[in-house]
Design a protein around this motif. Structure first.
Motif, mmCIF file in Angstrom:
data_model
loop_
_atom_site.group_PDB
_atom_site.id
_atom_site.type_symbol
_atom_site.label_atom_id
_atom_site.label_comp_id
_atom_site.label_asym_id
_atom_site.label_seq_id
_atom_site.Cartn_x
_atom_site.Cartn_y
_atom_site.Cartn_z
ATOM 1 N N GLY A 1 -45.005 3.824 24.805
ATOM 2 C CA GLY A 1 -45.499 5.120 25.558
ATOM 3 C C GLY A 1 -46.181 4.752 27.178
ATOM 4 N N PRO A 2 -46.470 5.579 27.834
ATOM 5 C CA PRO A 2 -47.046 5.062 29.011
ATOM 6 C C PRO A 2 -48.161 4.378 29.032
ATOM 7 C CG PRO A 2 -47.299 7.577 28.671
ATOM 8 C CD PRO A 2 -46.557 7.077 27.349
ATOM 9 N N ILE A 3 -48.357 3.488 29.934
ATOM 10 C CA ILE A 3 -49.521 2.607 30.119
ATOM 11 C C ILE A 3 -50.477 3.170 30.802
ATOM 12 C CG2 ILE A 3 -50.224 0.204 31.141
ATOM 13 C CD1 ILE A 3 -48.258 -0.461 28.904
ATOM 14 N N GLY A 4 -49.982 3.993 31.735
ATOM 15 C CA GLY A 4 -51.156 4.497 32.984
ATOM 16 C C GLY A 4 -52.241 5.085 32.132
ATOM 17 N N PHE A 5 -51.917 6.060 31.185
ATOM 18 C CA PHE A 5 -52.972 6.790 30.518
ATOM 19 C C PHE A 5 -53.952 6.204 29.844
ATOM 20 C CE2 PHE A 5 -49.606 10.204 30.560
ATOM 21 C CZ PHE A 5 -49.976 10.922 31.526
ATOM 22 N N ALA B 1 -45.981 7.930 39.362
ATOM 23 C CA ALA B 1 -47.016 8.158 38.580
ATOM 24 C C ALA B 1 -47.289 6.862 37.591
ATOM 25 C CB ALA B 1 -47.126 9.495 37.897
ATOM 26 N N GLY B 2 -46.442 6.126 37.448
ATOM 27 C CA GLY B 2 -46.407 5.143 36.487
ATOM 28 C C GLY B 2 -47.579 3.995 36.755
ATOM 29 N N GLY B 3 -48.154 3.783 35.768
ATOM 30 C CA GLY B 3 -49.390 2.819 35.838
ATOM 31 C C GLY B 3 -49.274 1.467 35.473
ATOM 32 N N SER B 4 -47.958 1.114 34.907
ATOM 33 C CA SER B 4 -47.565 -0.425 34.529
ATOM 34 C C SER B 4 -47.445 -1.080 35.408
ATOM 35 C CB SER B 4 -46.480 -0.037 33.428
ATOM 36 O OG SER B 4 -45.353 0.330 34.126
ATOM 37 N N VAL B 5 -47.191 -2.224 35.281
ATOM 38 C CA VAL B 5 -46.772 -3.438 36.360
ATOM 39 C C VAL B 5 -45.369 -2.945 37.179
ATOM 40 C CG1 VAL B 5 -46.095 -5.852 36.623
ATOM 41 C CG2 VAL B 5 -47.936 -5.323 35.148
ATOM 42 N N VAL C 1 -39.902 10.092 38.234
ATOM 43 C CA VAL C 1 -40.289 9.605 36.901
ATOM 44 C C VAL C 1 -39.318 8.927 36.053
ATOM 45 C CG1 VAL C 1 -42.221 11.296 36.462
ATOM 46 C CG2 VAL C 1 -40.012 11.745 35.661
ATOM 47 N N THR C 2 -39.562 7.930 35.198
ATOM 48 C CA THR C 2 -38.608 7.418 34.454
ATOM 49 C C THR C 2 -38.382 7.921 33.107
ATOM 50 O OG1 THR C 2 -40.338 5.782 33.540
ATOM 51 C CG2 THR C 2 -38.994 5.009 35.634
ATOM 52 N N SER C 3 -39.293 8.688 32.735
ATOM 53 C CA SER C 3 -39.427 9.540 31.260
ATOM 54 C C SER C 3 -39.759 8.633 30.089
ATOM 55 C CB SER C 3 -37.786 10.122 31.174
ATOM 56 O OG SER C 3 -37.663 11.099 32.113
ATOM 57 N N PHE C 4 -40.711 8.945 29.589
ATOM 58 C CA PHE C 4 -41.020 8.242 28.611
ATOM 59 C C PHE C 4 -41.077 8.926 27.068
ATOM 60 C CE2 PHE C 4 -44.803 10.491 30.170
ATOM 61 C CZ PHE C 4 -45.391 11.093 28.836
ATOM 62 N N GLU D 1 -36.154 0.430 26.858
ATOM 63 C CA GLU D 1 -37.440 -0.159 27.032
ATOM 64 C C GLU D 1 -37.877 -0.117 28.802
ATOM 65 O OE1 GLU D 1 -39.283 -1.787 25.386
ATOM 66 O OE2 GLU D 1 -37.689 -2.287 23.289
ATOM 67 N N ARG D 2 -39.227 0.187 28.768
ATOM 68 C CA ARG D 2 -39.905 0.562 30.124
ATOM 69 C C ARG D 2 -39.199 -0.426 31.168
ATOM 70 N NH1 ARG D 2 -44.428 -0.591 28.966
ATOM 71 N NH2 ARG D 2 -45.316 1.416 28.677
ATOM 72 N N GLU D 3 -39.156 -1.881 30.960
ATOM 73 C CA GLU D 3 -38.444 -2.642 31.824
ATOM 74 C C GLU D 3 -37.071 -2.209 32.507
ATOM 75 O OE1 GLU D 3 -37.874 -5.771 34.169
ATOM 76 O OE2 GLU D 3 -36.549 -5.698 32.485
HETATM 77 C C1 LIG Z 1 -50.446 11.779 36.003
HETATM 78 C C2 LIG Z 1 -49.069 11.533 35.286
HETATM 79 C C3 LIG Z 1 -48.104 12.558 35.158
HETATM 80 C C4 LIG Z 1 -46.874 12.243 34.617
HETATM 81 N N1 LIG Z 1 -45.998 13.232 34.647
HETATM 82 C C5 LIG Z 1 -44.654 13.039 33.997
HETATM 83 C C6 LIG Z 1 -43.867 14.109 34.102
HETATM 84 O O1 LIG Z 1 -43.897 15.293 34.451
HETATM 85 N N2 LIG Z 1 -42.466 13.840 33.426
HETATM 86 C C7 LIG Z 1 -42.106 12.466 33.054
HETATM 87 O O2 LIG Z 1 -41.235 12.171 32.624
HETATM 88 N N3 LIG Z 1 -43.233 11.530 33.151
HETATM 89 C C8 LIG Z 1 -44.299 11.693 33.673
HETATM 90 N N4 LIG Z 1 -45.461 10.572 33.758
HETATM 91 C C9 LIG Z 1 -44.958 9.483 33.176
HETATM 92 C C10 LIG Z 1 -44.734 8.637 34.364
HETATM 93 O O3 LIG Z 1 -43.926 8.756 35.335
HETATM 94 C C11 LIG Z 1 -44.205 7.133 33.630
HETATM 95 O O4 LIG Z 1 -42.828 7.316 33.318
HETATM 96 C C12 LIG Z 1 -45.015 6.758 32.546
HETATM 97 O O5 LIG Z 1 -46.284 6.897 32.648
HETATM 98 C C13 LIG Z 1 -44.508 5.403 31.977
HETATM 99 O O6 LIG Z 1 -44.693 4.460 32.837
HETATM 100 P P1 LIG Z 1 -45.979 3.668 32.858
HETATM 101 O O7 LIG Z 1 -45.889 3.094 31.415
HETATM 102 O O8 LIG Z 1 -45.512 2.720 34.063
HETATM 103 O O9 LIG Z 1 -47.366 4.253 33.006
HETATM 104 C C14 LIG Z 1 -46.651 10.826 34.308
HETATM 105 C C15 LIG Z 1 -47.472 9.859 34.432
HETATM 106 C C16 LIG Z 1 -48.644 10.092 34.777
HETATM 107 C C17 LIG Z 1 -49.811 9.184 34.757
#
Ligand SMILES: Cc1cc2nc3c(=O)[nH]c(=O)nc-3n(C[C@H](O)[C@H](O)[C@H](O)COP(=O)(O)O)c2cc1C
Length: 444
Positions: free
Chosen positions: A335-339, A220-224, A130-133, A148-150
């Motif tokens: 914040g995470p895009i994936g969720f 796990a990340g869902g962004s581009v 994970v890249t940590s958000f 930044e995410r990038e």
């Molecule tokens: C199902 C799921 C579980 C994740 N678990 C963790 C985690 O345990 N620790 C963490 O730092 N990030 C976790 N993430 C974050 C992702 O690895 C990623 O850093 C975050 O979603 C931002 O990236 P994105 O914008 O590409 O989604 C998780 C993301 C998802 C979708």
């Protein structure tokens, strides 16, 4: 015995064992001690229950920071490598799906620790990179504000490149160590001499290739950027996939990226999160869902979802259809895009009321609320459709809901021929149907 359903690989099932359970109130669960998250025997007991059920792996997510909400369960107290090292010595067969950050580690150190655990466990490790958000994690590592995410993904990509180079850098000979009095030579242990934007690493690693070559990699990340990283590096993808149509779109995007990186589309397996809320009847399961979230009925559950996704859902009532564009990522979102994307994808795939959306996901993962038969049927439907390869199960209260799943759902899956009972021998790569990742050097 393999699956009785032809032409489909084994259904992969992992169990999240973070803390007291996935539900925020799980630490305060009636009849359970609030501080069991500090008790090694609590985790060992969960691991043994999962092993009794023949589950493939245990999962630990990780954020090295105390959660801000002091009414919620402690999510990530023990370091996953420390906890899994002790469980690996105690519980056979089962794999260890371990989260570690590419932003707040150094590649040599993490490559070494993961390779060590892979040896100690006999080839049972998956690294969830994970890249940590979480801004609090950034502050704990002197990296405030969170990059930044990038940038995080650029670093993450280089980090995994380096770790994989290190894991391949000492090949201890397939037939055993050379017998000429040397432990290694320049053909078996090779410097990697990596010079990149973020890291300079000479190598080789002082841990040789292990029983499964080296750990599998999950993402796990869902962004581009997250999808690109998955296409380049991931063996397993653990993304929030909330409906079959949405999952098909997402998996196709990741597979296209895998092809673009010179891999084959089938090399990536999808094991999205799933929160099963199980009770003897559907009505009881719905009440259990509300109770677990501290609500006394559906109205307050729906109100909490509106509050969480504010301002996107402001003004909507329970029976309104959710316009998907309301859930589009905001430009510049940190914040995470994936969720957010996973909710939007559900609303876009079919007209979805707010009330339905509230029963769709829990903490970003897909929810299934129902009887053991409902849960088994849902898992079977997703897997038989070829949409996913398995699920990463997150149980609301540990160990109770894990035990319920093993007692009530696993036998249904075994009876349906979807799961084999027990374990096949071998490393995790063998069990999941991945090949050995490197050409071994053979003795002359
Ligand atoms: C199902 C799921 C579980 C994740 N678990 C963790 C985690 O345990 N620790 C963490 O730092 N990030 C976790 N993430 C974050 C992702 O690895 C990623 O850093 C975050 O979603 C931002 O990236 P994105 O914008 O590409 O989604 C998780 C993301 C998802 C979708």
């Amino acid at each position: 015995m393999t699956s009785s359903i032809p032409d489909l690989p084994p259904l992969i099932l992992s169990a999240g064992i973070n803390s007291t359970g996935y539900s925020a109130g799980s630490w305060n669960s009636p009849g359970r001690s609030w501080n069991r998250f500090l008790d090694y025997s609590h985790y060992r007991n969960a691991a043994e229950i999962a092993h009794d059920g023949g589950l493939d792996a245990l999962f630990l997510s990780d954020h090295p920071a105390l959660q801000r909400d002091n009414t919620s369960r402690p999510i990530h107290t023990f370091d996953p490598i420390v906890l899994f090292a002790s469980l690996a010595a105690a519980v056979p067969d089962i794999g260890f799906f371990l989260t570690a950050s590419t932003s707040y580690n150094s590649p040599y150190n993490l490559a070494r620790r993961l390779a060590s655990l892979d040896h100690i466990s006999g080839g049972r490790v998956v690294w969830n990179a994970v890249t940590s958000f979480n801004p609090d994690v950034a502050s704990n590592f002197g990296s405030d504000p969170l990059p930044e995410r990038e940038e995080r993904y650029r670093r993450g990509t280089e980090f995994i490149d380096v770790v994989k180079k290190l894991w391949r850098s000492w090949d201890a000979d397939a037939e055993g160590f050379p017998d000429a009095g040397t432990l290694w030579d320049d053909t078996t242990a090779r410097r990697i001499d990596h010079r990149g934007e973020f890291f300079s690493v000479q190598g080789p690693l002082n841990v040789p290739i292990g029983p499964q070559g080296y750990p599998l990699v999950a993402q796990a990340g869902g962004s581009v950027q997250g999808i690109d990283l998955a296409g380049r590096h991931a063996d397993l993808v653990y993304a929030p996939l909330l409906s079959i149509p949405a999952a098909r779109t997402f998996t196709a995007e990741v597979r296209a990226q895998a092809l673009a990186h010179g891999r084959s589309a089938g090399e990536v397996k999808f094991v999205p999160g799933l929160v099963p809320i199980i009770a003897a009847t559907r009505a009881e399961a719905r009440r259990k869902h509300e109770r677990l979230n501290g609500h006394d009925g559906e109205a307050s559950l729906v109100a909490a979802v509106v509050k969480r996704l504010a301002p996107a859902l402001d003004g909507l009532s329970a029976h309104d259809i959710v316009p998907p564009e309301r859930l589009d990522p905001v430009p510049g979102q940190r914040g995470p895009i994936g969720f957010a994307r996973s909710f939007r994808d559900v609303a876009a795939a079919a007209p979805t009321t707010l009330r339905e959306l509230a029963r769709t996901a829990e903490g970003g993962h897909r929810l299934v609320v129902g009887t053991p038969e409902d849960i088994a049927a849902d898992i079977t439907e997703w897997w038989k459709s070829g949409t996913v390869d398995g699920f990463t199960l997150q149980f609301p209260v540990l160990p109770d809901d894990l035990q319920l799943f093993v007692d009530e759902v696993i036998p249904l899956l075994v009876r349906a021929g979807v799961r084999r009972p027990g374990y096949v021998p071998g490393t995790l790569r063998d069990k999941f149907g991945f090949g050995y990742p490197v050409e071994r050097i053979k003795s002359a």
